[in-house]
Design a protein around this motif. Structure first.
Motif, PDB file in Angstrom:
ATOM      1  N   LYS A 105      77.075 -30.997  38.077  1.00 10.73           N
ATOM      2  CA  LYS A 105      77.209 -32.004  39.130  1.00 10.73           C
ATOM      3  C   LYS A 105      78.682 -32.088  39.575  1.00 10.73           C
ATOM      4  O   LYS A 105      78.988 -32.158  40.772  1.00 10.73           O
ATOM      5  CB  LYS A 105      76.737 -33.364  38.602  1.00 10.73           C
ATOM      6  CG  LYS A 105      76.601 -34.391  39.703  1.00 10.73           C
ATOM      7  CD  LYS A 105      75.867 -35.642  39.243  1.00 10.73           C
ATOM      8  CE  LYS A 105      76.049 -36.738  40.288  1.00 10.73           C
ATOM      9  NZ  LYS A 105      76.532 -37.996  39.743  1.00 10.73           N
ATOM     10  N   TYR A 106      79.571 -32.043  38.572  1.00 10.84           N
ATOM     11  CA  TYR A 106      81.008 -32.054  38.881  1.00 10.84           C
ATOM     12  C   TYR A 106      81.367 -30.849  39.750  1.00 10.84           C
ATOM     13  O   TYR A 106      82.083 -30.965  40.753  1.00 10.84           O
ATOM     14  CB  TYR A 106      81.811 -32.062  37.571  1.00 10.84           C
ATOM     15  CG  TYR A 106      83.307 -32.041  37.742  1.00 10.84           C
ATOM     16  CD1 TYR A 106      84.021 -33.202  38.021  1.00 10.84           C
ATOM     17  CD2 TYR A 106      84.024 -30.849  37.615  1.00 10.84           C
ATOM     18  CE1 TYR A 106      85.397 -33.177  38.171  1.00 10.84           C
ATOM     19  CE2 TYR A 106      85.404 -30.817  37.763  1.00 10.84           C
ATOM     20  CZ  TYR A 106      86.077 -31.987  38.039  1.00 10.84           C
ATOM     21  OH  TYR A 106      87.448 -31.953  38.186  1.00 10.84           O
TER      22      TYR A 106
ATOM     23  N   ASP B  16      85.562 -37.887  41.747  1.00 15.82           N
ATOM     24  CA  ASP B  16      84.809 -37.204  40.706  1.00 15.82           C
ATOM     25  C   ASP B  16      85.696 -37.103  39.475  1.00 15.82           C
ATOM     26  O   ASP B  16      86.666 -36.351  39.470  1.00 15.82           O
ATOM     27  CB  ASP B  16      84.417 -35.797  41.168  1.00 15.82           C
ATOM     28  CG  ASP B  16      83.658 -35.841  42.479  1.00 15.82           C
ATOM     29  OD1 ASP B  16      82.656 -36.555  42.539  1.00 15.82           O
ATOM     30  OD2 ASP B  16      84.115 -35.189  43.437  1.00 15.82           O
TER      31      ASP B  16
ATOM     32  N   ASN C 155      80.107 -31.476  43.251  1.00 18.55           N
ATOM     33  CA  ASN C 155      80.895 -32.483  43.963  1.00 18.55           C
ATOM     34  C   ASN C 155      82.238 -31.923  44.420  1.00 18.55           C
ATOM     35  O   ASN C 155      82.735 -32.278  45.477  1.00 18.55           O
ATOM     36  CB  ASN C 155      81.138 -33.708  43.067  1.00 18.55           C
ATOM     37  CG  ASN C 155      79.875 -34.528  42.882  1.00 18.55           C
ATOM     38  OD1 ASN C 155      78.901 -34.356  43.624  1.00 18.55           O
ATOM     39  ND2 ASN C 155      79.884 -35.408  41.890  1.00 18.55           N
ATOM     40  N   ARG C 156      82.801 -31.063  43.595  1.00 20.62           N
ATOM     41  CA  ARG C 156      84.096 -30.504  43.976  1.00 20.62           C
ATOM     42  C   ARG C 156      83.937 -29.243  44.811  1.00 20.62           C
ATOM     43  O   ARG C 156      84.919 -28.570  45.128  1.00 20.62           O
ATOM     44  CB  ARG C 156      84.976 -30.239  42.740  1.00 20.62           C
ATOM     45  CG  ARG C 156      85.566 -31.547  42.209  1.00 20.62           C
ATOM     46  CD  ARG C 156      86.801 -31.349  41.411  1.00 20.62           C
ATOM     47  NE  ARG C 156      87.903 -30.733  42.138  1.00 20.62           N
ATOM     48  CZ  ARG C 156      89.056 -30.419  41.578  1.00 20.62           C
ATOM     49  NH1 ARG C 156      89.251 -30.647  40.303  1.00 20.62           N
ATOM     50  NH2 ARG C 156      90.019 -29.858  42.286  1.00 20.62           N
TER      51      ARG C 156
ATOM     52  N   LYS D 116      75.678 -32.634  33.908  1.00 21.03           N
ATOM     53  CA  LYS D 116      76.831 -33.403  34.352  1.00 21.03           C
ATOM     54  C   LYS D 116      77.946 -32.454  34.797  1.00 21.03           C
ATOM     55  O   LYS D 116      78.626 -32.687  35.796  1.00 21.03           O
ATOM     56  CB  LYS D 116      77.305 -34.301  33.205  1.00 21.03           C
ATOM     57  CG  LYS D 116      78.353 -35.309  33.630  1.00 21.03           C
ATOM     58  CD  LYS D 116      78.785 -36.218  32.486  1.00 21.03           C
ATOM     59  CE  LYS D 116      79.953 -37.090  32.913  1.00 21.03           C
ATOM     60  NZ  LYS D 116      80.517 -37.853  31.790  1.00 21.03           N
TER      61      LYS D 116
END
Lengths: 458, 458
Positions: A410-411, B119, A414-415, A407
């Motif tokens: 993934k953050y 996010d 995404n950023r 997780k």
């Protein structure tokens, strides 16, 4: 009760990526405004209604957003007005303030109110939102930023020359090369109307001429006839359609055409000085050319008229424009203050940069480093590391909880974070941190007290 | 007719010097927001009225500026409403939009509308004006900027710790050393109310306690009695007035006092973690201390409460504040999103920096170089020189006309220009320029093609 939220039509939320890109443009524009000696001012979002009303024509008055008086605003409305139930009549009784419609009228108001503390010539820039109750449509908003630079209190043509250089400096820095700066002069348009005997029809004449790009020579002639120009007048306009050669050759043709008009000759002389000086100085990446069909707000401008077109191949209206106006502050009682100014069309420039892929690649990296979180003890070490990174100007963060590592990664993805740092149990024991370069997957270990070695690599 | 212009009460024009100083503060705040991983958003100046109304209490509703609908807005008003001539009833019929009252409600609206593209945890900052129809008075305006940083979607106490570090980073960078960051926790206040048997009077209790600074211990006790607290309850509060020692010692006293309240104990535990971690990490220049009298918008906050006081010796209310709130977005239908945030009080920070003389000295130099103007030929050479200076980022200008030299020097003085350059007839003949340093009066001559030698000295 929970509502499903929405925003008013014609307005926009700006996401982080959009704000960052908009600020990228604003920052470059501001930098050059400043190197060119312009100073910033800001004026209130709303003005007294009588400052704005009547300054933009009937259509403008209609498009100005009015603010309702506070409290029991109906208390002061007289019976006759109220019982007429007439919106226009009631407005002036229940609304004393209105949202700024442009930056020019508030600037004129500012100059008059602050005239005793201003050192003229006053070069000011102003970047603030304006509001118009226009019907929203693609690319037209009810709230948008204007971005203006004006000089008041100097009638020197050096200002016109500098403003063209300013356009060139900004667009070159934005990597938007090859913009086309079109130049005209209101006096040339007046001169032409004069020599063809159509002074009374100056507006009709220029409105028609302005459409040359869109409807072609025959279309313009037809419209001029419809607007009341005589066949003789239209015949005399003919040479304008076939102006060719270099800027200076075109000016020579205009000089001949306008030799009997004092105003027209003056316009040609001014434009010649501007053009020849610009050719002497040279521009970095912009092109400039004379365009006698350029009219832009003719009633307003009295001398130079500017307009900037996007580079060839990009379909977009003008991305900037401006000109000289002789009596900016007269509406507020200060006479004989000549001004000249330009504006940048932020929303369109944004679209052009997006279309051409000209925003810097790194612009979407709002976070350079993310430290993974493996629990309280490790997070404390990460927070110390991140504090050091931040002191060195590195945009960095610790993931706030010890969520599953997937997780957290993934953050980071995404950023769009380029570097992910781990300080787990082992690293903590060894006083070290591991840096993973997300694109290559390469990992490197540093000592916790060697943060600067890592910073140096960024 | 010329009008004598004015601006609406409670609004301000910002002069160049003021804008530059305000931007100096904003830029430093933004820099640290970014290094701490916050991302900017912007929301529209006006929202649909139902987004704002009912969110700030009756008083807030009254202070929201409403925007009059456009066009024939009375056309849609029914006869019954209109004939009642009731301002409140009419407002909702003739106004659908209202100006932003703060940045928090629009942020909550933004999070709900954009939840699928965000996010989480989402760290956002927002610096935009807000409007309130408050009675204007010294230091209170109808238009002012708010400057907020919030994290939503994480209940980690690391956020609270980082927000204190963020305050420290910003105020240290602003050279405003020794600000006092006060910390409290809503759960501690609830716990105290609980153990003294005054849960029902929590608001009354905290409102009175919050006044300790102003009215002293006896005043607080008197007010508590007036607000309905029993003598027994007031006696139990006694220990709060004599909390002393280090932060951790005070926390120990609170732990004892609140041992029978689950909520209160949780509050002490949270605050202890925050305080001990901050002591471990250390701050650069700010001080922090526990203040159990701190309440700030109690109905709003659910955990940490922050407030920043100006350094000792400066008379000024709080220059920042914030806290944790558990259900920011519930009003718009998105449950269980915890948030924590802080804000910076721009106008007050500005006044403090001004009072302490902390703005950089060079901040008033909006122009570094002025070239005098001796006529067209010389001005062209000056313009070439200035173009080169500007390309090197030097804020420079040519005086636009060959006015009397005294007048040109006066302009340079008024604009606080440190270097004045002359290219007169002689210099032109010798391909040189003369630089006069205005403060020392020293002059130095450079070759026209050695501009960079001069730039290097700036």
């Amino acid at each position: 009760m929970a509502q499903k939220p929405s925003i008013p039509k014609g307005t926009r939320d700006f996401t982080p990526s959009e704000v960052i890109k908009r600020n990228y443009i604003f920052d470059i524009v501001k930098k050059h405004f400043q190197t060119f000696g312009f100073q910033p001012i800001e004026t209130p979002s709303f003005e007294n209604s009588d400052t704005l009303m009547g300054k933009y024509g009937d259509e403008g008055d209609r498009l100005i957003f009015k603010i309702l008086n506070s409290g029991d605003y109906l208390n002061k409305v007289d019976y006759a007005t109220y019982s007429s139930k007439n919106s226009n009549a009631l407005t002036s009784k229940i609304s004393e303030k209105a949202l700024r419609y442009d930056l020019t009228v508030p600037f004129a108001r500012y100059v008059v109110m602050h005239q005793n503390e201003i050192d003229f010539p006053f070069k000011r820039y102003q970047i603030q939102p304006v509001w118009r109750a226009d019907r929203p449509q693609k690319g037209r908003f009810r709230e948008f930023f204007q971005c203006d630079a004006d000089v008041v209190g100097s009638d020197s043509l050096l200002q016109e020359i500098e403003l063209v250089q300013l356009y060139d400096a900004v667009f070159t820095d934005l990597k938007l090369e090859g913009v086309n700066i079109k130049l005209n002069n209101r006096k040339i348009l007046s001169g032409i109307a004069e020599v063809i005997g159509a002074q009374d029809l100056l507006i009709d004449f220029t409105v028609a001429l302005d459409k040359l790009d869109k409807i072609g020579e025959e279309g313009v002639k037809k419209e001029m006839a419809e607007r009341g120009l005589t066949p003789e007048a239209i015949a005399k306009v003919e040479p304008l359609f076939s102006l060719s050669g270099s800027n200076l050759e075109q000016l020579q043709a205009l000089r001949d055409l306008l030799k009997d008009s004092e105003t027209g000759s003056k316009g040609v002389e001014e434009l010649t000085y501007i053009v020849s000086t610009l050719e002497e100085l040279g521009l970095q990446s912009a092109k400039f050319s004379i365009d006698v069909t350029l009219a832009r707000g003719l009633n307003y401008y009295t001398g130079a008229i500017f307009e900037v077109g996007a580079p060839e191949g990009v379909k977009m209206g003008s991305i900037g424009g401006g000109g000289r106006y002789d009596d900016l502050t007269g509406i507020f009682g200060l006479k004989d203050v000549s001004g000249v100014g330009i504006s940048f069309g932020l929303d369109r420039i944004y679209l052009v940069l997006e279309e051409l892929g000209l925003f810097p690649e790194s612009i979407d990296q709002s976070l350079q480093v993310l430290c993974l979180n493996f629990g309280d003890k490790e997070a404390l070490a990460s927070l110390k590391l991140v504090s050091a990174l931040r002191k060195n100007g590195v945009k960095s963060d610790v993931y706030p909880s010890n969520a599953k590592i997937n997780k957290q990664f993934k953050y980071a993805n995404n950023r769009n974070v380029p570097y992910v740092i781990s300080i787990g149990e082992n690293e903590l024991a060894e006083n070290a941190f591991v840096v993973k370069h997300m694109e290559s997957g390469e990992q490197q270990t540093y000592a916790l007290d060697a943060v600067l070695d890592f910073v140096a690599k960024l």
